[in-house]
Structure formats: C-alpha cells, structure tokens
Scaffold this motif. Structure first.
Motif, PDB file in Angstrom:
ATOM      1  N   VAL A  91       3.689 -34.625  -5.954  1.00  0.00           N
ATOM      2  CA  VAL A  91       3.152 -35.722  -6.764  1.00  0.00           C
ATOM      3  C   VAL A  91       4.253 -36.734  -7.055  1.00  0.00           C
ATOM      4  N   GLN A  92       3.938 -37.999  -6.825  1.00  0.00           N
ATOM      5  CA  GLN A  92       4.856 -39.102  -7.103  1.00  0.00           C
ATOM      6  C   GLN A  92       4.373 -39.862  -8.338  1.00  0.00           C
ATOM      7  N   HIS A  93       5.270 -40.384  -9.107  1.00  0.00           N
ATOM      8  CA  HIS A  93       4.956 -41.216 -10.272  1.00  0.00           C
ATOM      9  C   HIS A  93       4.068 -40.489 -11.276  1.00  0.00           C
ATOM     10  N   GLY A  94       4.374 -39.253 -11.573  1.00  0.00           N
ATOM     11  CA  GLY A  94       3.619 -38.495 -12.560  1.00  0.00           C
ATOM     12  C   GLY A  94       3.931 -38.984 -13.965  1.00  0.00           C
ATOM     13  N   GLY A  95       2.953 -38.934 -14.827  1.00  0.00           N
ATOM     14  CA  GLY A  95       3.168 -39.323 -16.211  1.00  0.00           C
ATOM     15  C   GLY A  95       2.087 -40.261 -16.709  1.00  0.00           C
ATOM     16  N   ILE A  96       2.326 -40.801 -17.871  1.00  0.00           N
ATOM     17  CA  ILE A  96       1.365 -41.674 -18.548  1.00  0.00           C
ATOM     18  C   ILE A  96       1.820 -43.117 -18.393  1.00  0.00           C
ATOM     19  N   VAL A  97       0.905 -43.967 -17.875  1.00  0.00           N
ATOM     20  CA  VAL A  97       1.227 -45.380 -17.684  1.00  0.00           C
ATOM     21  C   VAL A  97       1.479 -46.033 -19.044  1.00  0.00           C
ATOM     22  N   ASP A  98       2.520 -46.818 -19.109  1.00  0.00           N
ATOM     23  CA  ASP A  98       2.950 -47.556 -20.297  1.00  0.00           C
ATOM     24  C   ASP A  98       3.639 -46.646 -21.317  1.00  0.00           C
ATOM     25  N   GLU A  99       3.907 -45.415 -20.905  1.00  0.00           N
ATOM     26  CA  GLU A  99       4.650 -44.492 -21.757  1.00  0.00           C
ATOM     27  C   GLU A  99       5.767 -43.842 -20.936  1.00  0.00           C
ATOM     28  N   ASP A 100       5.369 -43.109 -19.888  1.00  0.00           N
ATOM     29  CA  ASP A 100       6.340 -42.430 -19.019  1.00  0.00           C
ATOM     30  C   ASP A 100       6.688 -43.245 -17.782  1.00  0.00           C
TER      31      ASP A 100
END
Length: 160
Positions: A91-100
């Motif tokens: 998985v690439q770019h995992g996380g929460i948009v505008d947070e992580d």
C-alpha cells in the motif's frame, strides 16, 4: 450490517483512498462497458501504445485482498472490485488525507487505484481498445472538516 463490515475493512486497511470501486463492502462500484475507446487520440494507435507514449505502464493486476472476485461481467458491463493503491503488493500513501498525507498524495493513491483497475480490465477483456468507462466511485479516508474528496478522486478521473 454493511456499515460494520466496511468499518472493519477500514481498520484493517487504513489508506487515503480506501477503494476506487466497492462491491464487497459498499454501494459504489465501477461499471465498465465494452464499446468505445478509452483514451481519445490517434485512432490508429492502440490504447496500450498511447499509454506507453505518455510514459504510463500498467502494473501486474493485483490479487484480491479478500475472498471475492476481482471482476464480474454482466451483459456488456464489467464490474471491477475495490482497488487499493498498491505497488507490487504494498500500500502506498496510507493514512488520512489532510492529516497524515497531503491532497497530492491522495491523488496519487487514486491514480494507483485506477491503474490497478485498468490492469484488471485489460486482463479480463484482452484489450483496452474497445473499452468505455461508464462510472467510477471512490472512498476517501479524510480528516474531519476536510471537503476536498472530489479533488482526491480526480487523481483517478484525470487518468481515465
């Protein structure tokens, strides 16, 4: 029931764009009708050649992350199951948009989902030359108050 299943899936796979399409875990699906060309341009060139000309190469089709089928045909429509932003199974770019992660990273994740869906589409149909995208649906895992989900999903739309 469907909501709890999706929530469990999100906890297992927290990514910026959880799925480009959704059959197993929610109402959004991608419908792909076999009828017209995918990319506008020189009609004498194949879609594969036009992708290559623009520096885009399709990855190997990803294996399903669960016990579901990666594509189902109904009449002249092909439904592609949910795609994660995977590169070689990671998985690439995992996380929460505008947070992580940033909006740009979320857009790249959406683009990766679209590339994975196209690779499945090519395997299932034999060629992208007579394919028309009818609909895409995207989920964006985003911070509270974030309103740029459409911008993130544009990473997939702009590719298609």
């Amino acid at each position: 029931m469907r909501t709890s299943r999706f929530n469990r899936f999100q906890k297992l796979h927290p990514v910026s764009l959880p799925l480009l399409t959704q059959i197993s875990y929610g109402p959004h699906i991608t419908q792909i009708a076999i009828s017209k060309r995918l990319i506008k341009g020189d009609e004498s060139m194949s879609v594969r050649d036009r992708l290559k000309e623009t520096g885009i190469s399709l990855p190997e089709p990803p294996q399903p992350a669960g016990s579901y089928t990666r594509a189902v045909r109904s009449g002249n429509l092909l439904f592609i199951s949910g795609q994660l932003p995977l590169v070689k199974g990671v998985v690439q770019h995992g996380g929460i948009v505008d947070e992580d992660i940033t909006v740009n990273q979320g857009q790249e994740a959406a683009r990766l989902c679209a590339l994975n869906a196209l690779s499945i589409l090519e395997v299932e149909t034999g060629s992208l030359d007579s394919v028309r995208i009818v609909r895409i649906g995207g989920y964006v895992c985003s911070a509270p108050g974030f309103t740029g989900q459409a911008q993130v999903v544009n990473g997939a739309s702009d590719l298609l």
